[in-house]
Design a protein around this motif. Structure first.
Motif, PDB file in Angstrom:
ATOM      1  N   PRO A  25       0.811  -1.230   0.000  1.00  0.00           N
ATOM      2  CA  PRO A  25       0.000   0.000   0.000  1.00  0.00           C
ATOM      3  C   PRO A  25       0.840   1.273   0.000  1.00  0.00           C
ATOM      4  CG  PRO A  25      -0.092  -1.087   2.150  1.00  0.00           C
ATOM      5  CD  PRO A  25       0.544  -2.048   1.212  1.00  0.00           C
ATOM      6  N   LEU A  26       1.997   1.245   0.654  1.00  0.00           N
ATOM      7  CA  LEU A  26       2.845   2.434   0.670  1.00  0.00           C
ATOM      8  C   LEU A  26       3.397   2.756  -0.712  1.00  0.00           C
ATOM      9  CD1 LEU A  26       4.858   1.997   3.993  1.00  0.00           C
ATOM     10  CD2 LEU A  26       3.133   3.723   3.483  1.00  0.00           C
ATOM     11  N   PHE A  27       3.682   1.727  -1.487  1.00  0.00           N
ATOM     12  CA  PHE A  27       4.209   1.978  -2.821  1.00  0.00           C
ATOM     13  C   PHE A  27       3.138   2.497  -3.783  1.00  0.00           C
ATOM     14  CE2 PHE A  27       8.034  -0.002  -1.404  1.00  0.00           C
ATOM     15  CZ  PHE A  27       9.009   0.533  -2.227  1.00  0.00           C
ATOM     16  N   VAL A  28       1.900   2.200  -3.496  1.00  0.00           N
ATOM     17  CA  VAL A  28       0.815   2.814  -4.272  1.00  0.00           C
ATOM     18  C   VAL A  28       0.819   4.322  -4.049  1.00  0.00           C
ATOM     19  CG1 VAL A  28      -1.685   2.966  -4.549  1.00  0.00           C
ATOM     20  CG2 VAL A  28      -0.593   0.728  -4.254  1.00  0.00           C
ATOM     21  N   VAL A  29       1.001   4.724  -2.784  1.00  0.00           N
ATOM     22  CA  VAL A  29       1.084   6.142  -2.449  1.00  0.00           C
ATOM     23  C   VAL A  29       2.315   6.770  -3.084  1.00  0.00           C
ATOM     24  CG1 VAL A  29       1.310   7.815  -0.575  1.00  0.00           C
ATOM     25  CG2 VAL A  29      -0.143   5.796  -0.284  1.00  0.00           C
ATOM     26  N   ALA A  30       3.434   6.050  -3.055  1.00  0.00           N
ATOM     27  CA  ALA A  30       4.678   6.571  -3.620  1.00  0.00           C
ATOM     28  C   ALA A  30       4.544   6.839  -5.112  1.00  0.00           C
ATOM     29  CB  ALA A  30       5.819   5.582  -3.364  1.00  0.00           C
ATOM     30  N   TRP A  31       3.844   5.959  -5.806  1.00  0.00           N
ATOM     31  CA  TRP A  31       3.635   6.143  -7.252  1.00  0.00           C
ATOM     32  C   TRP A  31       2.898   7.440  -7.519  1.00  0.00           C
ATOM     33  CZ3 TRP A  31       4.898   3.800 -11.843  1.00  0.00           C
ATOM     34  CH2 TRP A  31       4.161   4.171 -12.951  1.00  0.00           C
ATOM     35  N   ARG A  63      10.011   7.290 -11.536  1.00  0.00           N
ATOM     36  CA  ARG A  63      11.401   6.952 -11.212  1.00  0.00           C
ATOM     37  C   ARG A  63      11.561   6.602  -9.734  1.00  0.00           C
ATOM     38  NH1 ARG A  63      16.514   8.417  -9.653  1.00  0.00           N
ATOM     39  NH2 ARG A  63      18.160   7.709 -11.089  1.00  0.00           N
ATOM     40  N   PHE A  64      10.977   7.430  -8.871  1.00  0.00           N
ATOM     41  CA  PHE A  64      11.059   7.157  -7.445  1.00  0.00           C
ATOM     42  C   PHE A  64      10.436   5.799  -7.133  1.00  0.00           C
ATOM     43  CE2 PHE A  64       9.177   7.163  -3.213  1.00  0.00           C
ATOM     44  CZ  PHE A  64      10.261   7.524  -2.430  1.00  0.00           C
ATOM     45  N   PHE A  65       9.296   5.520  -7.750  1.00  0.00           N
ATOM     46  CA  PHE A  65       8.602   4.256  -7.508  1.00  0.00           C
ATOM     47  C   PHE A  65       9.476   3.073  -7.917  1.00  0.00           C
ATOM     48  CE2 PHE A  65       6.064   0.732  -9.098  1.00  0.00           C
ATOM     49  CZ  PHE A  65       5.196   0.491  -8.043  1.00  0.00           C
ATOM     50  N   VAL A  66      10.027   3.123  -9.122  1.00  0.00           N
ATOM     51  CA  VAL A  66      10.804   1.992  -9.644  1.00  0.00           C
ATOM     52  C   VAL A  66      12.059   1.766  -8.816  1.00  0.00           C
ATOM     53  CG1 VAL A  66      12.154   1.162 -11.609  1.00  0.00           C
ATOM     54  CG2 VAL A  66       9.897   2.203 -11.984  1.00  0.00           C
ATOM     55  N   PHE A  67      12.806   2.821  -8.549  1.00  0.00           N
ATOM     56  CA  PHE A  67      14.069   2.659  -7.831  1.00  0.00           C
ATOM     57  C   PHE A  67      13.846   2.302  -6.361  1.00  0.00           C
ATOM     58  CE2 PHE A  67      15.641   4.492 -11.639  1.00  0.00           C
ATOM     59  CZ  PHE A  67      16.984   4.145 -11.728  1.00  0.00           C
ATOM     60  N   SER A  68      12.799   2.841  -5.766  1.00  0.00           N
ATOM     61  CA  SER A  68      12.491   2.469  -4.382  1.00  0.00           C
ATOM     62  C   SER A  68      12.002   1.027  -4.307  1.00  0.00           C
ATOM     63  CB  SER A  68      11.429   3.416  -3.795  1.00  0.00           C
ATOM     64  OG  SER A  68      11.939   4.722  -3.687  1.00  0.00           O
ATOM     65  N   LEU A  69      11.257   0.607  -5.326  1.00  0.00           N
ATOM     66  CA  LEU A  69      10.814  -0.787  -5.373  1.00  0.00           C
ATOM     67  C   LEU A  69      12.014  -1.722  -5.456  1.00  0.00           C
ATOM     68  CD1 LEU A  69       8.387  -2.736  -5.537  1.00  0.00           C
ATOM     69  CD2 LEU A  69       8.498  -2.519  -8.038  1.00  0.00           C
ATOM     70  N   ILE A  70      12.999  -1.346  -6.267  1.00  0.00           N
ATOM     71  CA  ILE A  70      14.230  -2.131  -6.350  1.00  0.00           C
ATOM     72  C   ILE A  70      14.919  -2.180  -4.992  1.00  0.00           C
ATOM     73  CG2 ILE A  70      16.550  -2.214  -7.351  1.00  0.00           C
ATOM     74  CD1 ILE A  70      15.352  -0.951  -9.896  1.00  0.00           C
ATOM     75  N   GLY A  71      15.001  -1.017  -4.347  1.00  0.00           N
ATOM     76  CA  GLY A  71      15.638  -0.954  -3.036  1.00  0.00           C
ATOM     77  C   GLY A  71      14.924  -1.792  -1.996  1.00  0.00           C
ATOM     78  N   MET A  72      13.603  -1.724  -1.989  1.00  0.00           N
ATOM     79  CA  MET A  72      12.831  -2.487  -1.017  1.00  0.00           C
ATOM     80  C   MET A  72      12.975  -3.985  -1.246  1.00  0.00           C
ATOM     81  SD  MET A  72       9.763  -4.336  -0.655  1.00  0.00           S
ATOM     82  CE  MET A  72       8.651  -3.767  -1.957  1.00  0.00           C
ATOM     83  N   MET A  73      12.878  -4.420  -2.494  1.00  0.00           N
ATOM     84  CA  MET A  73      12.958  -5.850  -2.789  1.00  0.00           C
ATOM     85  C   MET A  73      14.351  -6.396  -2.501  1.00  0.00           C
ATOM     86  SD  MET A  73      10.644  -6.196  -6.258  1.00  0.00           S
ATOM     87  CE  MET A  73      10.765  -7.988  -6.209  1.00  0.00           C
TER      88      MET A  73
END
Length: 288
Positions: A66-72, A78-88
């Motif tokens: 749910p937090l990444f939905v907000v981030a998008w 760009r923030f979404f993709v790179f943060s998703l990489i970082g989180m995973m």
């Protein structure tokens, strides 16, 4: 350093990979084995692991959805993709290292200090790319968007404190919570150091009767620009000229001698500045 877009993206992914591994190593080898709780969603996942045996990394990924939905919506692609990489990557490294981790020390003080140092270094590398590893990092990023004058690490520290309090209450481990505070303090200081550097710039206010002489000397001897402001004494009502300039911390002793030579009765105020943008300082067009 202005890099081509693709080169910058590759560099940032490598920094995120390195930062994720370093941060996860600090968690798996130092803080987690010594019951030093993490902040944010990782801390919540750690609590669930201790209560139910659920894998920390997997729980972190699930809670981040749910937090990444907000981030998008709030920060873009760009923030979404790179943060998703970082989180995973962070989550995967946590479970990977936990599968064979041997505690580096059983001394909780050493674990808290060096755990904060290692985890702060890893987190700072990720944040430096403009991304996060999810969890409370996104919350901190949202808060800093509203209050940009407060450091990122300060926001993270506040949000993480809520998880620490929950850990202390659930497990009745006040000692662990106190050691966690040490870890978070060290981590936030390291993050701020990596993001903002040391306070190597100073903003100087010089109240003087020789404003133009001093301003010219600052330009000639320090190669710094200066601005002359108009001020008024609150008690005397007299008008004063104030020279405003930004210099490197290493130049302050030279500035002090310069001002003293031109006006020994000058009044000088020097304040620390973590961020100065413009000529001979940071790139004003670069927004992290």
């Amino acid at each position: 350093m202005n890099l081509p877009l693709r080169t910058r993206d590759v560099r940032d992914v490598l920094l995120i990979l390195l930062g994720s591994a370093v941060s996860a190593a600090g968690f798996a080898f130092l803080t987690f084995p010594n019951n030093i709780v993490s902040g944010g969603l990782t801390g919540i996942a750690q609590i669930l692991n201790l209560l139910l045996g659920l894998p920390v990394g997997v729980m972190v990924m699930l809670m981040n959805i749910p937090l990444f939905v907000v981030a998008w919506k709030a920060f873009g692609r760009r923030f979404f993709v790179f943060s998703l990489i970082g989180m995973m990557l962070s989550s995967l490294f946590i479970d990977l290292f936990r599968s064979f981790a041997v505690p580096l020390t059983s001394d909780m003080l050493l674990a808290s200090v060096f755990g904060g140092l290692v985890r702060g270094t890893g987190g700072g590398l990720i944040y430096w790319t403009g991304a996060t590893s999810g969890g409370s990092d996104i919350g901190a990023r949202l808060l800093r968007k509203k209050w940009p004058y407060i450091n990122f690490g300060t926001f993270s520290l506040g949000l993480d404190a809520l998880v620490v309090a929950a850990f202390a209450i659930v497990f009745n481990r006040v000692d662990s919570a106190l050691y966690t505070i040490i870890t978070m303090f060290v981590s936030s200081r390291v993050v701020n150091l990596l993001l903002y550097g040391t306070a190597n710039s100073g903003v100087c206010y010089i109240i003087t009767t020789q404003p133009r002489v001093i301003a010219i000397a600052i330009g000639e001897e320090l190669s710094r620009g200066a601005t002359i402001l108009k001020g008024e004494g609150a008690y005397s009502g007299k008008e004063h000229d104030v020279v405003l300039c930004a210099v490197k911390r290493s130049q302050i002793p030279q500035l002090r001698r310069l001002v003293s030579a031109k006006d020994e009765h000058a009044f000088v105020i020097v304040t620390e500045s973590h961020e100065v943008f413009g000529k001979n300082f940071g790139n004003i067009a670069k927004i992290e």
